[in-house]
Motif scaffolding. Structure first.
Motif, PDB file in Angstrom:
ATOM      1  N   TYR A   1       0.864  -1.171   0.000  1.00  0.00           N
ATOM      2  CA  TYR A   1       0.000   0.000   0.000  1.00  0.00           C
ATOM      3  C   TYR A   1       0.904   1.226   0.000  1.00  0.00           C
ATOM      4  CZ  TYR A   1      -3.589   3.324   0.798  1.00  0.00           C
ATOM      5  OH  TYR A   1      -4.417   4.397   0.644  1.00  0.00           O
ATOM      6  N   ASP A   2       1.140   1.752  -1.200  1.00  0.00           N
ATOM      7  CA  ASP A   2       1.974   2.937  -1.379  1.00  0.00           C
ATOM      8  C   ASP A   2       1.364   3.770  -2.491  1.00  0.00           C
ATOM      9  OD1 ASP A   2       2.662   1.609  -3.769  1.00  0.00           O
ATOM     10  OD2 ASP A   2       4.621   0.989  -3.039  1.00  0.00           O
ATOM     11  N   ASP A   3       2.110   4.738  -3.004  1.00  0.00           N
ATOM     12  CA  ASP A   3       1.550   5.634  -4.023  1.00  0.00           C
ATOM     13  C   ASP A   3       1.299   4.941  -5.365  1.00  0.00           C
ATOM     14  OD1 ASP A   3       4.283   5.378  -4.510  1.00  0.00           O
ATOM     15  OD2 ASP A   3       4.567   7.490  -5.001  1.00  0.00           O
ATOM     16  N   LYS A   4       1.772   3.714  -5.540  1.00  0.00           N
ATOM     17  CA  LYS A   4       1.529   2.959  -6.775  1.00  0.00           C
ATOM     18  C   LYS A   4       0.561   1.787  -6.551  1.00  0.00           C
ATOM     19  CE  LYS A   4       5.960   4.118  -8.783  1.00  0.00           C
ATOM     20  NZ  LYS A   4       7.209   3.647  -9.335  1.00  0.00           N
ATOM     21  N   PHE A   5      -0.136   1.784  -5.414  1.00  0.00           N
ATOM     22  CA  PHE A   5      -0.992   0.654  -5.061  1.00  0.00           C
ATOM     23  C   PHE A   5      -2.005   0.315  -6.147  1.00  0.00           C
ATOM     24  CE2 PHE A   5      -5.064  -0.785  -3.316  1.00  0.00           C
ATOM     25  CZ  PHE A   5      -4.683  -2.059  -2.916  1.00  0.00           C
ATOM     26  N   THR A   6      -2.784   1.287  -6.597  1.00  0.00           N
ATOM     27  CA  THR A   6      -3.842   0.970  -7.566  1.00  0.00           C
ATOM     28  C   THR A   6      -3.252   0.492  -8.892  1.00  0.00           C
ATOM     29  OG1 THR A   6      -4.046   3.319  -8.167  1.00  0.00           O
ATOM     30  CG2 THR A   6      -5.606   2.461  -6.554  1.00  0.00           C
ATOM     31  N   GLU A   7      -2.158   1.094  -9.314  1.00  0.00           N
ATOM     32  CA  GLU A   7      -1.502   0.681 -10.557  1.00  0.00           C
ATOM     33  C   GLU A   7      -0.989  -0.757 -10.453  1.00  0.00           C
ATOM     34  OE1 GLU A   7       2.655   1.806 -12.800  1.00  0.00           O
ATOM     35  OE2 GLU A   7       1.542   3.441 -11.854  1.00  0.00           O
ATOM     36  N   THR A   8      -0.319  -1.056  -9.356  1.00  0.00           N
ATOM     37  CA  THR A   8       0.212  -2.410  -9.149  1.00  0.00           C
ATOM     38  C   THR A   8      -0.919  -3.424  -9.038  1.00  0.00           C
ATOM     39  OG1 THR A   8       2.108  -1.457  -7.990  1.00  0.00           O
ATOM     40  CG2 THR A   8       1.726  -3.814  -7.692  1.00  0.00           C
TER      41      THR A   8
END
Length: 109
Positions: A40-47
Protein backbone atom coordinates in the motif's frame (compact mmCIF):
# COMPACT_ATOMS: atom_id res chain seq x y z
CA UNK A 1 -13.10 -11.24 7.60
CA UNK A 2 -11.90 -13.13 10.66
CA UNK A 3 -9.08 -15.61 11.11
CA UNK A 4 -11.58 -18.48 11.13
CA UNK A 5 -13.19 -17.25 7.89
CA UNK A 6 -9.82 -16.91 6.14
CA UNK A 7 -8.72 -20.32 7.41
CA UNK A 8 -11.96 -21.84 6.05
CA UNK A 9 -11.35 -20.26 2.61
CA UNK A 10 -7.81 -21.64 2.53
CA UNK A 11 -8.81 -25.12 3.72
CA UNK A 12 -11.71 -25.30 1.23
CA UNK A 13 -9.35 -24.44 -1.63
CA UNK A 14 -11.46 -21.44 -2.62
CA UNK A 15 -10.22 -19.28 -5.46
CA UNK A 16 -9.33 -15.85 -4.11
CA UNK A 17 -6.49 -13.36 -4.11
CA UNK A 18 -4.77 -12.87 -0.75
CA UNK A 19 -2.94 -9.54 -0.78
CA UNK A 20 -0.25 -8.50 1.69
CA UNK A 21 -0.28 -4.68 1.88
CA UNK A 22 3.03 -4.40 3.73
CA UNK A 23 6.23 -3.20 2.07
CA UNK A 24 8.43 -5.66 0.20
CA UNK A 25 10.99 -6.05 3.01
CA UNK A 26 8.31 -7.08 5.53
CA UNK A 27 6.68 -9.40 2.98
CA UNK A 28 9.99 -11.09 2.24
CA UNK A 29 10.61 -11.58 5.96
CA UNK A 30 7.32 -13.46 6.38
CA UNK A 31 3.79 -13.56 5.01
CA UNK A 32 0.67 -15.68 5.02
CA UNK A 33 1.11 -18.71 2.78
CA UNK A 34 -0.13 -17.97 -0.74
CA UNK A 35 -0.19 -14.19 -0.31
CA UNK A 36 0.82 -11.81 -3.09
CA UNK A 37 2.68 -8.62 -2.17
CA UNK A 38 0.98 -5.43 -3.35
CA UNK A 39 2.38 -2.75 -1.03
CA UNK A 40 0.00 0.00 0.00
CA UNK A 41 1.97 2.94 -1.38
CA UNK A 42 1.55 5.63 -4.02
CA UNK A 43 1.53 2.96 -6.78
CA UNK A 44 -0.99 0.65 -5.06
CA UNK A 45 -3.84 0.97 -7.57
CA UNK A 46 -1.50 0.68 -10.56
CA UNK A 47 0.21 -2.41 -9.15
CA UNK A 48 -3.08 -4.00 -8.11
CA UNK A 49 -4.54 -3.62 -11.60
CA UNK A 50 -1.48 -5.30 -13.12
CA UNK A 51 -1.78 -8.29 -10.75
CA UNK A 52 -5.53 -8.62 -10.16
CA UNK A 53 -6.87 -9.35 -13.63
CA UNK A 54 -10.34 -10.66 -12.73
CA UNK A 55 -12.44 -8.10 -10.91
CA UNK A 56 -15.07 -10.65 -9.90
CA UNK A 57 -12.64 -12.87 -7.95
CA UNK A 58 -12.65 -12.35 -4.18
CA UNK A 59 -9.79 -10.23 -2.84
CA UNK A 60 -8.70 -10.46 0.80
CA UNK A 61 -6.30 -7.75 1.98
CA UNK A 62 -4.22 -7.69 5.14
CA UNK A 63 -1.59 -5.59 6.90
CA UNK A 64 0.40 -6.48 10.02
CA UNK A 65 -1.93 -5.56 12.87
CA UNK A 66 -5.63 -5.30 13.51
CA UNK A 67 -7.23 -1.97 12.66
CA UNK A 68 -4.45 -0.64 10.41
CA UNK A 69 -5.94 2.20 8.34
CA UNK A 70 -4.46 1.12 5.00
CA UNK A 71 -6.68 -1.96 4.74
CA UNK A 72 -10.08 -0.19 4.61
CA UNK A 73 -8.62 2.52 2.39
CA UNK A 74 -7.28 -0.13 -0.02
CA UNK A 75 -10.72 -1.81 -0.02
CA UNK A 76 -12.29 1.50 -1.06
CA UNK A 77 -9.72 2.05 -3.82
CA UNK A 78 -10.23 -1.42 -5.31
CA UNK A 79 -14.01 -1.10 -5.08
CA UNK A 80 -13.80 2.22 -6.95
CA UNK A 81 -11.82 0.40 -9.66
CA UNK A 82 -14.67 -2.10 -10.10
CA UNK A 83 -13.54 -5.05 -7.99
CA UNK A 84 -16.74 -6.60 -6.70
CA UNK A 85 -15.74 -8.65 -3.62
CA UNK A 86 -12.97 -6.97 -1.61
CA UNK A 87 -12.46 -7.69 2.09
CA UNK A 88 -10.06 -6.89 4.92
CA UNK A 89 -8.62 -9.68 6.99
CA UNK A 90 -9.11 -7.62 10.12
CA UNK A 91 -6.69 -9.39 12.45
CA UNK A 92 -3.77 -9.07 10.05
CA UNK A 93 -0.55 -11.04 9.97
CA UNK A 94 -0.11 -10.96 13.73
CA UNK A 95 -3.61 -12.33 14.30
CA UNK A 96 -2.84 -15.14 11.85
CA UNK A 97 0.39 -15.96 13.72
CA UNK A 98 -1.33 -15.81 17.12
CA UNK A 99 -3.86 -18.35 15.84
CA UNK A 100 -0.95 -20.70 15.02
CA UNK A 101 -1.49 -20.54 11.27
CA UNK A 102 1.16 -21.18 8.62
CA UNK A 103 3.54 -18.47 7.40
CA UNK A 104 6.03 -18.49 4.58
CA UNK A 105 9.46 -16.92 4.76
CA UNK A 106 11.30 -15.31 1.88
CA UNK A 107 10.00 -13.70 -1.30
CA UNK A 108 8.26 -16.75 -2.75
CA UNK A 109 4.70 -17.66 -1.88
Amino acid sequence: ITTDELKAKVEAGETFNLIDLRDEAHYEHNHISGAINVPYDDKFTETAQKILHHKEVTVVLYADFEDKPECPIAVSKLTELGYTDVNCFNEGLHGWMEAGQRLEFGGES
